[in-house]
Design an enzyme around this catalytic site. Structure first.
Site, PDB file in Angstrom:
ATOM      1  N   PRO A   2       0.810  -1.220   0.000  1.00  0.00           N
ATOM      2  CA  PRO A   2       0.000   0.000   0.000  1.00  0.00           C
ATOM      3  C   PRO A   2       0.841   1.267   0.000  1.00  0.00           C
ATOM      4  O   PRO A   2       1.591   1.532   0.933  1.00  0.00           O
ATOM      5  CB  PRO A   2      -0.852  -0.085   1.266  1.00  0.00           C
ATOM      6  CG  PRO A   2      -0.647  -1.418   1.832  1.00  0.00           C
ATOM      7  CD  PRO A   2       0.496  -2.066   1.157  1.00  0.00           C
ATOM      8  N   GLU A   3       0.752   2.039  -1.086  1.00  0.00           N
ATOM      9  CA  GLU A   3       1.328   3.379  -1.149  1.00  0.00           C
ATOM     10  C   GLU A   3       0.140   4.331  -0.998  1.00  0.00           C
ATOM     11  O   GLU A   3      -0.971   3.878  -0.725  1.00  0.00           O
ATOM     12  CB  GLU A   3       2.048   3.576  -2.495  1.00  0.00           C
ATOM     13  CG  GLU A   3       3.090   2.487  -2.754  1.00  0.00           C
ATOM     14  CD  GLU A   3       3.812   2.632  -4.082  1.00  0.00           C
ATOM     15  OE1 GLU A   3       3.971   3.759  -4.565  1.00  0.00           O
ATOM     16  OE2 GLU A   3       4.208   1.599  -4.637  1.00  0.00           O
TER      17      GLU A   3
END
Length: 277
Positions: A2-3
């Site tokens: 997850p960015e």
DNA sequence: GGGCCTGTTTCATG
DNA sequence: ACATGAAACAGGCC
């Protein structure tokens, strides 16, 4: 994995589903994931969720009574809304149940690279993991970004990944942004021209916006899921990330994979040539 | 079953 | 102070 686009997609999903709901109870299955404030969790029952925010790659869930839940999802973290009767998925560490809501919120993180802090609003202001973050990658102004980058003598890609420099970018979106701006990932930051820096800033903004619209990227159909357990779709629009040996969509050269700052890095050797200045 | 890969933090070194 | 590199974390995969 997850960015910021994935975290933002999760944030929006949570806001839509649980904002304003009253917590009935919580379950802590793996206390070691909670790096601070485990004792505060007993105050959760009967509190409503007052906001769901994103700070860099962190999710900040605020409750009545000045309580805040700060979650970093690491590489494999998920926030899943599941029917109350569903069995808990393996590697679920924290569960929040709501009064008058048919679903429970499960924090799940197989690799346990993520963490959770529970703090009061006062404690939020001196949480180190938030204090040391640079400005959000979506909020950069031309002047600010130009000044910041030129003040450093580092390769541009590791600089983009440095969360204390700017917050939100990870490996996928930094490669995609550098490709869009036609900048070699090893280019030294202080040698970049103002015009290149502004195209990089805009490339970052565009890439992140498009990724949010597509609901984030899910690479190996396992990794990233939104709160409804659905995959993202931005992996279908990736131009360089994970495309080693495939043709550049723009010039037809083969995309190369190199290591930069000990991270896998994908780029097009023709569209992103080495440039000294 | 061993080695590699993943992102981030942390620690050590230049 | 700044830059850089390695190690650590944990599990999935070949």
């Amino acid at each position: 994995m997850p960015e910021s686009p994935e975290v933002e997609t999760i944030r929006r999903g949570l806001e839509r589903a649980v904002l304003g709901l009253k917590i009935s109870k919580t379950e802590v299955l793996f206390p070691a994931m909670i790096k601070s404030g485990l004792n505060l969790i007993r105050r959760f029952p009967r509190k409503r969720i007052t906001s769901v925010e994103r700070v860099g790659k962190h999710l900040v869930i605020k409750l009545e009574g000045k309580l805040c839940l700060v979650i970093h999802l690491g590489m494999s973290g998920k926030m899943l809304l599941l029917p109350k009767s569903s069995p808990l998925p393996k590697h679920t560490h924290l569960v929040i149940h709501f009064r008058e809501f048919a679903e429970k919120l499960c924090h799940n993180d197989p690799r346990r690279f993520g963490y959770v802090h529970i703090v009061t609003s006062d404690g939020l202001r001196d949480l180190n993991c938030l204090l040391k973050l640079g400005p959000d990658a979506t909020q950069l102004t031309k002047k600010m970004f130009d000044r910041m980058v030129k003040a450093r003598h580092r390769m541009i890609k590791p600089l983009l990944l440095d969360q204390s420099f700017i917050a939100g970018l990870g490996n996928i979106y930094s490669d995609e942004s550098l490709y869009k701006a036609k900048i070699h990932p090893r280019r030294l930051s202080h040698t970049l021209r103002s015009s290149q820096l502004d195209s990089l800033r805009l490339a970052i903004r565009t890439t992140l916006r498009q990724a949010i619209v597509a609901g984030g990227s899910s690479l190996n159909d396992e990794t990233y899921l939104n709160v409804d357990g659905e995959l993202g779709r931005f992996q279908l629009q990736l131009r360089v990330y994970g495309r080693e040996g495939e043709r550049c969509f723009h010039c037809g050269r083969k995309i190369r994979k190199i290591i930069v700052g000990s991270r896998s890095t994908y780029f097009c050797p023709r569209c992103q040539p080495v440039q000294k200045r």
